[in-house]
Design a protein around this motif. Structure first.
Motif, PDB file in Angstrom:
ATOM      1  N   ARG A  19      10.657  19.635  73.398  1.00 40.67           N
ATOM      2  CA  ARG A  19       9.914  19.652  74.796  1.00 40.67           C
ATOM      3  C   ARG A  19       8.944  18.433  74.776  1.00 40.67           C
ATOM      4  NH1 ARG A  19       9.686  25.495  73.840  1.00 40.67           N
ATOM      5  NH2 ARG A  19      10.932  26.690  75.276  1.00 40.67           N
ATOM      6  N   LEU A  20       8.620  17.897  73.584  1.00 38.64           N
ATOM      7  CA  LEU A  20       7.694  16.707  73.682  1.00 38.64           C
ATOM      8  C   LEU A  20       8.557  15.300  74.002  1.00 38.64           C
ATOM      9  CD1 LEU A  20       5.339  17.142  70.576  1.00 38.64           C
ATOM     10  CD2 LEU A  20       5.035  17.740  72.903  1.00 38.64           C
ATOM     11  N   TYR A 321      13.858   6.380  69.198  1.00 38.22           N
ATOM     12  CA  TYR A 321      12.907   6.579  67.947  1.00 38.22           C
ATOM     13  C   TYR A 321      11.816   7.260  68.349  1.00 38.22           C
ATOM     14  CZ  TYR A 321       9.741   5.825  64.182  1.00 38.22           C
ATOM     15  OH  TYR A 321       8.895   6.040  63.174  1.00 38.22           O
ATOM     16  N   ALA A 322      11.463   8.624  67.728  1.00 36.90           N
ATOM     17  CA  ALA A 322      10.362   9.247  68.083  1.00 36.90           C
ATOM     18  C   ALA A 322       9.436   9.562  66.661  1.00 36.90           C
ATOM     19  CB  ALA A 322      10.795  10.779  68.576  1.00 36.90           C
ATOM     20  N   PHE A 323       8.060   9.696  66.799  1.00 39.14           N
ATOM     21  CA  PHE A 323       7.363   9.917  65.533  1.00 39.14           C
ATOM     22  C   PHE A 323       6.268  10.882  65.801  1.00 39.14           C
ATOM     23  CE2 PHE A 323       3.135   8.083  63.696  1.00 39.14           C
ATOM     24  CZ  PHE A 323       3.428   8.563  62.327  1.00 39.14           C
ATOM     25  N   LEU A 324       6.472  11.953  64.761  1.00 43.11           N
ATOM     26  CA  LEU A 324       5.552  12.975  64.589  1.00 43.11           C
ATOM     27  C   LEU A 324       4.427  12.644  63.559  1.00 43.11           C
ATOM     28  CD1 LEU A 324       7.683  15.845  65.094  1.00 43.11           C
ATOM     29  CD2 LEU A 324       6.766  14.648  67.016  1.00 43.11           C
ATOM     30  N   ALA A 325       3.069  12.294  63.710  1.00 45.02           N
ATOM     31  CA  ALA A 325       2.266  12.251  62.631  1.00 45.02           C
ATOM     32  C   ALA A 325       1.591  13.657  62.122  1.00 45.02           C
ATOM     33  CB  ALA A 325       1.180  11.225  63.212  1.00 45.02           C
ATOM     34  N   THR A 326       1.634  13.636  60.785  1.00 47.12           N
ATOM     35  CA  THR A 326       0.854  14.975  60.358  1.00 47.12           C
ATOM     36  C   THR A 326      -0.619  14.510  59.975  1.00 47.12           C
ATOM     37  OG1 THR A 326       3.298  15.677  59.504  1.00 47.12           O
ATOM     38  CG2 THR A 326       1.030  16.519  58.496  1.00 47.12           C
ATOM     39  N   ALA A 327      -1.391  15.522  60.410  1.00 49.49           N
ATOM     40  CA  ALA A 327      -2.709  15.385  60.112  1.00 49.49           C
ATOM     41  C   ALA A 327      -3.318  16.744  59.489  1.00 49.49           C
ATOM     42  CB  ALA A 327      -3.720  15.235  61.311  1.00 49.49           C
ATOM     43  N   LEU A 328      -4.242  16.693  58.636  1.00 47.48           N
ATOM     44  CA  LEU A 328      -4.653  17.861  57.876  1.00 47.48           C
ATOM     45  C   LEU A 328      -6.192  18.007  57.673  1.00 47.48           C
ATOM     46  CD1 LEU A 328      -5.981  16.813  54.711  1.00 47.48           C
ATOM     47  CD2 LEU A 328      -3.457  16.533  54.438  1.00 47.48           C
ATOM     48  N   GLY A 329      -6.551  19.331  57.547  1.00 47.32           N
ATOM     49  CA  GLY A 329      -8.047  19.539  57.698  1.00 47.32           C
ATOM     50  C   GLY A 329      -8.535  19.379  56.304  1.00 47.32           C
ATOM     51  N   CYS A 356       0.071  23.656  63.407  1.00 40.55           N
ATOM     52  CA  CYS A 356       0.506  23.757  64.897  1.00 40.55           C
ATOM     53  C   CYS A 356       0.974  22.477  65.345  1.00 40.55           C
ATOM     54  CB  CYS A 356      -0.841  24.191  65.828  1.00 40.55           C
ATOM     55  SG  CYS A 356      -2.071  23.337  65.714  1.00 40.55           S
ATOM     56  N   LEU A 357       1.420  22.148  66.441  1.00 41.97           N
ATOM     57  CA  LEU A 357       2.046  20.982  66.938  1.00 41.97           C
ATOM     58  C   LEU A 357       1.208  20.669  68.223  1.00 41.97           C
ATOM     59  CD1 LEU A 357       4.284  18.759  67.075  1.00 41.97           C
ATOM     60  CD2 LEU A 357       5.581  20.415  68.477  1.00 41.97           C
ATOM     61  N   THR A 393       2.104   7.531  69.506  1.00 44.12           N
ATOM     62  CA  THR A 393       2.374   8.893  68.546  1.00 44.12           C
ATOM     63  C   THR A 393       2.871   9.682  69.678  1.00 44.12           C
ATOM     64  OG1 THR A 393       0.923   8.263  66.884  1.00 44.12           O
ATOM     65  CG2 THR A 393       1.952  10.477  66.965  1.00 44.12           C
ATOM     66  N   ASP A 394       4.160  10.622  69.372  1.00 46.40           N
ATOM     67  CA  ASP A 394       4.628  11.304  70.252  1.00 46.40           C
ATOM     68  C   ASP A 394       4.463  12.859  70.182  1.00 46.40           C
ATOM     69  OD1 ASP A 394       6.998   9.800  71.394  1.00 46.40           O
ATOM     70  OD2 ASP A 394       7.229   9.378  69.493  1.00 46.40           O
ATOM     71  N   GLY A 395       3.768  13.276  68.641  1.00 44.26           N
ATOM     72  CA  GLY A 395       3.317  14.428  68.471  1.00 44.26           C
ATOM     73  C   GLY A 395       2.536  14.410  67.252  1.00 44.26           C
ATOM     74  N   VAL A 396       1.575  15.476  67.047  1.00 42.77           N
ATOM     75  CA  VAL A 396       0.605  15.718  65.797  1.00 42.77           C
ATOM     76  C   VAL A 396       0.923  17.011  65.432  1.00 42.77           C
ATOM     77  CG1 VAL A 396      -1.756  15.503  65.020  1.00 42.77           C
ATOM     78  CG2 VAL A 396      -0.961  13.934  66.625  1.00 42.77           C
ATOM     79  N   VAL A 397       1.367  17.136  64.285  1.00 46.66           N
ATOM     80  CA  VAL A 397       1.490  18.176  63.388  1.00 46.66           C
ATOM     81  C   VAL A 397       0.084  18.489  62.574  1.00 46.66           C
ATOM     82  CG1 VAL A 397       2.623  19.584  61.500  1.00 46.66           C
ATOM     83  CG2 VAL A 397       3.831  18.123  63.093  1.00 46.66           C
ATOM     84  N   PHE A 398      -0.373  19.533  62.889  1.00 48.59           N
ATOM     85  CA  PHE A 398      -1.898  19.776  62.237  1.00 48.59           C
ATOM     86  C   PHE A 398      -1.647  20.841  61.227  1.00 48.59           C
ATOM     87  CE2 PHE A 398      -5.925  21.553  61.768  1.00 48.59           C
ATOM     88  CZ  PHE A 398      -6.806  20.399  61.133  1.00 48.59           C
TER      89      PHE A 398
END
Length: 410
Positions: A19-20, A321-329, A356-357, A393-398
């Motif tokens: 959907r993103l 090309y699509a890129f989802l970055a991951t971030a963490l707490g 979450c995304l 960035t297309d999305g962030v996975v946290f």
């Protein structure tokens, strides 16, 4: 500072990812901000399984030695060898010991066995790829394996007069492999053989062999198969990439390290573009290799900048090309505690979900009037997400909290 982003947080699943995006990209990349955390790899496995089953992705590529990865691909695609052998021989950086990586390979083979039993065509079966060069922190591999494999492929299929050299000539010029893998060469250019007369001759011969491979493409694909021709192209990219890398290991200018960093990402990019030619591919690597911005770091007090593999691939493929970055707490077992509230991760840490995304564009808009402060990691192995990168960035996975877990397979 905006504090309520609950409406922008979604489940980390294939349907929400799609959907993103405006359509199914040829390369869909998921980054991670640190290596070796099983919880992040387990999340990758779950998401990639969904994308395979629901969206038709058929290749999974990871940040590991592209030549070693052929052993994993042989196991996944045709059952050659055993799972133990594939994990031992098929990964670089010690990542064959990861329980999550082992589970990924096991599942991919099981998926293909099911496809074989159901009579599905080969095009619907899964393939595995490493897309990093044969490079370690301490050394770069000898170009022997890739260069001689390319020569062997060509010599069995084209007239000997077309070959630029014999196998004996390559062997003589390559010399002992220990001189190529000398660990001291990473910090002392004088210990590298990359600018020797023999290395210079090898670079010319490698270029000639790759040119011959390209010129003979119609014959080679017919005489063998597209898979074997693709593998020969991989050997060619790897041989020329390694010889160029060794050449710059011997350089004494201030550009040496930035050039080496750029060469590595360039090798990654060429491998990813080749995989994109083959079909829809899922990619997993460090955020820094997959981002669309220039990469940067300080080494020995010097600022280094180079274009990441993601930036190169994105420039070539555009929306494919699509890129989802991951971030963490938190990553408490590494000394990374609750992020300061005025940072990007601090804001995301207020969300109740364990992971979450988020739509990166919406997140960037929400933060437009309240610029987050940069987070500083107390541990060198974790790179916080730069809020300035959100528009690219297309999305962030946290992931809110990353627990300690064994990184070794049972």
């Amino acid at each position: 500072m905006v504090t309520d982003l609950s409406a922008a947080a979604h489940a980390v699943d294939a349907s929400q990812v799609m959907r993103l995006l405006p359509g199914r990209p040829r390369l869909l990349a998921l980054g991670e901000p640190t290596h070796g955390e099983e919880a992040l790899l387990d999340l990758r496995n779950t998401l990639f399984r969904q994308l395979v089953e629901q969206e038709g992705y058929r290749t999974i590529a990871v940040e590991s030695d592209c030549v070693r990865g052929l052993a994993v691909d042989d196991y996944v695609a045709s059952g050659t060898g055993t799972l133990d052998a594939a994990m031992e021989r098929g990964f670089s950086h010690g990542w064959g010991t990861s329980a999550a990586n082992r589970e990924l390979v096991r599942w991919m083979r099981a998926y293909n066995v099911r496809a074989e039993d159901e009579g599905r065509p080969a095009s619907e079966r899964l393939r595995f790829a490493g897309f990093d060069g044969p490079l370690e922190i301490t050394h770069a591999e000898s170009p022997r394996h890739s260069l001689t494999a390319l020569h062997r492929y060509l010599s069995s299929l084209v007239d000997a007069d077309l070959l630029p050299c014999t196998a004996d000539t390559l062997d003589r010029l390559l010399g002992l492999d220990d001189q190529w893998t000398e660990p001291a060469a990473m910090t002392d250019p004088a210990r590298s053989v990359g600018q020797s007369a023999e290395a210079g001759r090898l670079r010319l011969l490698a270029d000639d062999l790759v040119a011959l491979l390209d010129a003979q493409t119609p014959h080679l694909i017919t005489a063998t198969s597209r898979d074997e021709w693709d593998r020969a192209r991989l050997y060619g990219r790897t041989a020329t990439g390694l010889l160029g890398y060794h050449r710059w290991m011997a350089d004494t200018s201030h550009a040496r390290m930035a050039r080496l960093m750029g060469l590595r990402d360039g090798m990654m990019a060429r491998n990813l573009l080749a995989l994109a030619e083959r079909g829809p591919t899922l990619v997993h690597a460090h955020n820094g290799h997959l981002q669309r911005r220039r990469s940067s770091m300080r080494m020995a007090g010097l600022p280094l900048e180079w274009w990441s593999a993601g930036a190169i691939v994105s420039a070539r493929l555009g929306m494919r090309y699509a890129f989802l970055a991951t971030a963490l707490g938190t990553l408490r077992h590494r000394g990374v505690d609750v992020p300061p509230p005025d940072t990007l991760e601090g804001l995301l840490h207020t969300l109740p979900e364990s992971h979450c995304l988020l739509d990166a564009a919406r997140l960037a808009d929400a933060l437009a009037d309240a610029r987050p402060a940069p987070r500083v990691s107390p541990w060198f192995g974790y790179a916080p997400l730069d809020a300035d990168h959100l528009p690219d960035t297309d999305g962030v996975v946290f992931v809110r909290d990353v627990p300690r877990a064994s990184t070794h397979a049972p």
